[in-house]
Design an enzyme around this catalytic site. Structure first.
Site, short mmCIF file in Angstrom:
data_model
loop_
_atom_site.label_atom_id
_atom_site.label_comp_id
_atom_site.label_asym_id
_atom_site.label_seq_id
_atom_site.Cartn_x
_atom_site.Cartn_y
_atom_site.Cartn_z
N SER A 140 0.86 -1.18 0.00
CA SER A 140 0.00 0.00 0.00
C SER A 140 0.90 1.22 0.00
O SER A 140 2.09 1.13 0.32
CB SER A 140 -0.89 0.01 1.25
OG SER A 140 -1.46 1.29 1.47
N TYR A 153 -2.13 -0.67 10.15
CA TYR A 153 -2.19 -0.98 8.72
C TYR A 153 -0.84 -0.71 8.07
O TYR A 153 -0.34 -1.52 7.27
CB TYR A 153 -3.28 -0.13 8.07
CG TYR A 153 -3.50 -0.40 6.60
CD1 TYR A 153 -3.84 -1.67 6.14
CD2 TYR A 153 -3.40 0.63 5.67
CE1 TYR A 153 -4.05 -1.91 4.79
CE2 TYR A 153 -3.61 0.40 4.32
CZ TYR A 153 -3.94 -0.86 3.89
OH TYR A 153 -4.15 -1.10 2.54
#
Length: 269
Positions: A140, A153
């Site tokens: 990501s 995350y």
């Protein structure tokens, strides 16, 4: 790529589905794996109609090493081989780290990190049997620069980044390439299962009528990923926001204070 076999986890929608379709258009057989049977079956149907190639459906929880090993066996039994592994399955969370529960932290680690590790570990022996093979690991943009109020995350995607870079180095000289993907904000449905103190905000963003404007379609990113497989590129950075974080991480490494003040407003709200 015509006639090759690919496995795509998290294939039930979003980026995974678009990658599956992009591969199918190249004549690649696709094993569509997802924790949700309905999504995987719909992607397999679209693959058959788009590429006219063989597609199979597999219900798999990537956090389970046993289930991923079973996936490898099932793909070889049904397709005869595996040339491309796309570790796409993932989940997200947002909010202050202090407000995260250990249960949620283990949940996201099990899927985002262990899911990638399980996939690589189970499929590498199969990939080594091929004349050419490739692995795609989904990170990501927060794997490029730790985003405040996305600490957990970011931890998982940073782990995917470093693991993937190391593994690509280990595979030099072998017939196996590896690409790490760093998407920005895309319409994927990942916000629906989000956890953390800002999960409601993420879910609302995903459903907002402006989501189609604020978040990009995953189709272009998927095409970049398929091209990266063909050309054995080390990484794909998808989207203006992801490229901006990439530049920030190079020019001002570790300086996340301004971002923290910005994201902190949402958490306090």
């Amino acid at each position: 790529m015509n006639g090759r076999v690919a496995v795509v986890t998290g294939a039930g929608g979003g980026i995974g589905r678009e990658i599956a379709l992009g591969l199918a258009r190249r004549g690649v057989q696709v094993a569509c794996a997802d924790v949700r049977r309905e999504g995987a079956e719909e992607t397999a149907r679209l693959v058959r109609s788009t590429g006219g190639v063989l597609a199979s459906t597999h219900v798999v929880d990537v956090s389970s090493a046993e289930q991923v090993r079973g996936l490898a066996d099932a793909v070889v039994a049904e397709h005869g081989a595996c040339h491309v592994l796309v570790n796409n399955a993932g989940v997200t969370s947002a909010g202050s780290f202090e407000k995260e529960t250990l249960e949620d932290i283990h949940w996201i680690m099990d899927i985002n990190v262990w899911g990638v590790v399980h996939g690589c570990h189970a499929f590498l022996p199969v990939l080594r049997q091929q004349d050419e093979a490739h692995i795609v690991n989904m990170a990501s943009m927060v794997g490029l620069l730790g985003l405040p109020h996305n600490a957990v995350y970011a931890m998982t995607k940073g782990a995917v980044r470093s693991f993937s870079e190391a593994l690509r180095g280990e595979l030099v000289g072998s017939p196996i390439g590896l690409t790490t993907v760093f998407p920005g904000a895309h319409r994927t449905g990942i916000t629906e299962s989000a956890r953390g103190s800002q999960r409601a905000l993420l879910q609302d963003m995903g459903r907002h009528r402006m989501a189609s404007v604020m978040m990009r379609s995953p189709a272009k990113l998927a095409e970049q990923v398929v091209t990266a497989i063909e050309k054995d590129r080390a990484r794909v950075v998808g989207g203006v926001d992801a490229r901006a974080l990439d530049v920030w991480s190079r020019l001002a490494p570790g300086r996340t204070g301004p971002l923290g003040r910005l994201t902190g407003r949402a958490d306090r709200g």
